[in-house]
Design an enzyme around this catalytic site. Structure first.
Site, PDB file in Angstrom:
ATOM      1  N   ARG A  24       1.140  -1.241  -0.146  1.00 58.85           N
ATOM      2  CA  ARG A  24       0.011  -0.039  -0.097  1.00 58.85           C
ATOM      3  C   ARG A  24       0.886   1.262   0.032  1.00 58.85           C
ATOM      4  O   ARG A  24       2.138   1.132   0.598  1.00 58.85           O
ATOM      5  CB  ARG A  24      -0.820  -0.172   1.150  1.00 58.85           C
ATOM      6  CG  ARG A  24      -1.617  -1.206   1.389  1.00 58.85           C
ATOM      7  CD  ARG A  24      -2.552  -1.002   2.691  1.00 58.85           C
ATOM      8  NE  ARG A  24      -3.535  -2.099   2.762  1.00 58.85           N
ATOM      9  CZ  ARG A  24      -4.355  -2.499   3.855  1.00 58.85           C
ATOM     10  NH1 ARG A  24      -4.284  -1.575   4.776  1.00 58.85           N
ATOM     11  NH2 ARG A  24      -5.011  -3.505   3.864  1.00 58.85           N
ATOM     12  N   ASP A  53       0.356   5.660   1.050  1.00 58.65           N
ATOM     13  CA  ASP A  53      -0.288   6.338   1.607  1.00 58.65           C
ATOM     14  C   ASP A  53      -0.730   7.511   0.841  1.00 58.65           C
ATOM     15  O   ASP A  53      -0.228   7.732  -0.541  1.00 58.65           O
ATOM     16  CB  ASP A  53       0.391   7.257   2.725  1.00 58.65           C
ATOM     17  CG  ASP A  53       0.875   6.150   3.795  1.00 58.65           C
ATOM     18  OD1 ASP A  53       0.031   5.188   4.059  1.00 58.65           O
ATOM     19  OD2 ASP A  53       1.850   6.502   4.405  1.00 58.65           O
ATOM     20  N   TYR A 104      12.189   2.049  -2.442  1.00 64.47           N
ATOM     21  CA  TYR A 104      11.531   3.056  -2.436  1.00 64.47           C
ATOM     22  C   TYR A 104      12.798   4.186  -2.793  1.00 64.47           C
ATOM     23  O   TYR A 104      13.867   3.909  -2.461  1.00 64.47           O
ATOM     24  CB  TYR A 104      10.968   3.544  -1.101  1.00 64.47           C
ATOM     25  CG  TYR A 104       9.629   2.842  -0.832  1.00 64.47           C
ATOM     26  CD1 TYR A 104       8.372   3.587  -1.184  1.00 64.47           C
ATOM     27  CD2 TYR A 104       9.532   1.488  -0.169  1.00 64.47           C
ATOM     28  CE1 TYR A 104       7.321   2.892  -0.835  1.00 64.47           C
ATOM     29  CE2 TYR A 104       8.282   0.912  -0.038  1.00 64.47           C
ATOM     30  CZ  TYR A 104       7.075   1.701  -0.194  1.00 64.47           C
ATOM     31  OH  TYR A 104       5.782   1.227  -0.052  1.00 64.47           O
ATOM     32  N   ARG A 144       9.321   7.538   5.252  1.00 57.12           N
ATOM     33  CA  ARG A 144       9.297   9.013   5.329  1.00 57.12           C
ATOM     34  C   ARG A 144       9.944   9.549   6.804  1.00 57.12           C
ATOM     35  O   ARG A 144      10.504  10.713   7.064  1.00 57.12           O
ATOM     36  CB  ARG A 144       8.034   9.473   5.325  1.00 57.12           C
ATOM     37  CG  ARG A 144       7.294   9.291   4.092  1.00 57.12           C
ATOM     38  CD  ARG A 144       5.888   9.560   4.094  1.00 57.12           C
ATOM     39  NE  ARG A 144       5.358  10.651   4.642  1.00 57.12           N
ATOM     40  CZ  ARG A 144       4.234  10.823   5.052  1.00 57.12           C
ATOM     41  NH1 ARG A 144       3.165   9.797   4.832  1.00 57.12           N
ATOM     42  NH2 ARG A 144       3.632  11.966   5.340  1.00 57.12           N
TER      43      ARG A 144
END
Length: 270
Positions: free
Chosen positions: A50, A52, A110, A197
Site C-alpha cells: 500500500r 499513503d 523506495y 518518510r
C-alpha cells in the site's frame, strides 16, 4: 482461471492512497474499475504494498484472477484507456497460479526525492519534498549506513502501524545528489507504515547539520517513535520497484530516472 500480474505507475497527489475507501478515491478503485470494463466482469486486485495519500509509484505490482480471455497487450492498453491519466499500466503478464503480488515479493525499493534549493517548487510541487536549507548528502549517506541490516525499526514506524513485528531487514540505503535534487534510495524485505518518510526526516535533520551523523544510530537504538525525527512530507516518496524471483521474468524493478526540477518527475518504463 488465469492469473494476471500488472506493473502500474501512478501520480499519488490526487488520490487518498492506494487502498479503496468509501469516503475518498483510492488508486485501487480506479484500477479495478478499469480492469472490470476490459474483462466484462468484476475484477479485484491484490497489490505488492500500500502507498499513503500523496505517495507515488514508479512501479506498483498487482495481480488478479479472471475468467476473461485477453492478450497481455489487451489487458495493458484496455486498462489504460479506462483509467484516469494519473494512472498507467506499464506491462501485463500471465503468471503461475501460486504467484502473489505481496507474498511472492523478495524485496521492495523506495525513492525519496528532495528538491534542495532556496526557491520553492512550482512545476513539481507535489512530486518532490522541498528543503530550502543546504543539505550535505555525504553526511546523510554516512548516517544512513547505520540502518543497513536486520533491526527493530520501532523508532521509524508510525503510531498507527498495524504490523505484527517492527523487525525489518534493510538490504541497502544510499543518498546521492543530482544537481538540486537529493535522492534517498532504500531497499528492504518489507517496510513499516511511514518508515521511509521517518528515515528521511532523520536524515534531513542530519544533512542540515541540526543533528550529528550518529543520530541515526541513536534513534534506531531508542526503539521509540517519540524520540525520532519528524515525518517527511509524502510528495517526495515513490514506490520504485518490487523484486521477485528471476524465474518469473517480471520487469518490476525499473531504472528510476531523476529528471531536472523543471521537468515532470517520472520513471523510465522497462
Amino acid at each position: 482461471m488465469p492469473r494476471i500480474a500488472l506493473g502500474l505507475e501512478y501520480d499519488g497527489s490526487c488520490f487518498a492512497g492506494w487502498q479503496s475507501q468509501d469516503h475518498a478515491r483510492g488508486v485501487q478503485s480506479v484500477v479495478e474499475e478499469g480492469l472490470s470494463v476490459v474483462a466484462n466482469e468484476k475484477i479485484e486486485v491484490v497489490a505488492a504494498g500500500r502507498t499513503d495519500a500523496g505517495v507515488h509509484a514508479a512501479m506498483q505490482v498487482v495481480h488478479f484472477d479472471t475468467t476473461a480471455n485477453r492478450t497481455e497487450r489487451s489487458w495493458m492498453l484496455g486498462a489504460v484507456a479506462n483509467m484516469p491519466n494519473q494512472v498507467s499500466v506499464l506491462w501485463a503478464r500471465e503468471v503461475p497460479e501460486g504467484f502473489h503480488a505481496r507474498y511472492s515479493a523478495l524485496a521492495r525499493r523506495y525513492r525519496y526525492v528532495i528538491l534542495n534549493r532556496i526557491a520553492r517548487p512550482a512545476l513539481n510541487a507535489d512530486r518532490v519534498a522541498w528543503v530550502r536549507f543546504p543539505l550535505d548528502e555525504n553526511r546523510m549517506h554516512e548516517a544512513a549506513q547505520h540502518l543497513v541490516g536486520e533491526h527493530d525499526f520501532s523508532s521509524f514506524r508510525a503510531a498507527q502501524c498495524q504490523s505484527r513485528t517492527p523487525m525489518r531487514k534493510m538490504y541497502e540505503i544510499a543518498v546521492k545528489r543530482h544537481g538540486e535534487l537529493v535522492e534517498l534510495t532504500v531497499c528492504a524485505n518489507a517496510f513499516l507504515h511511514h518508515m521511509v518518510r521517518n528515515i528521511a526526516g532523520v536524515l534531513i535533520a542530519i544533512g542540515t547539520g541540526e543533528r550529528p551523523v550518529d543520530w541515526a544510530a541513536q534513534v534506531l537504538a531508542y526503539k521509540d517513535r517519540r524520540l525520532g525525527g519528524v515525518t517527511a512530507v509524502p510528495g517526495g516518496l515513490y514506490l520504485a520497484g518490487i523484486r521477485y524471483a528471476p524465474a518469473l521474468n517480471l520487469p518490476s524493478e525499473p531504472e528510476f530516472t531523476v529528471l531536472a526540477p523543471t521537468e515532470p518527475m517520472n520513471a523510465r518504463s522497462p
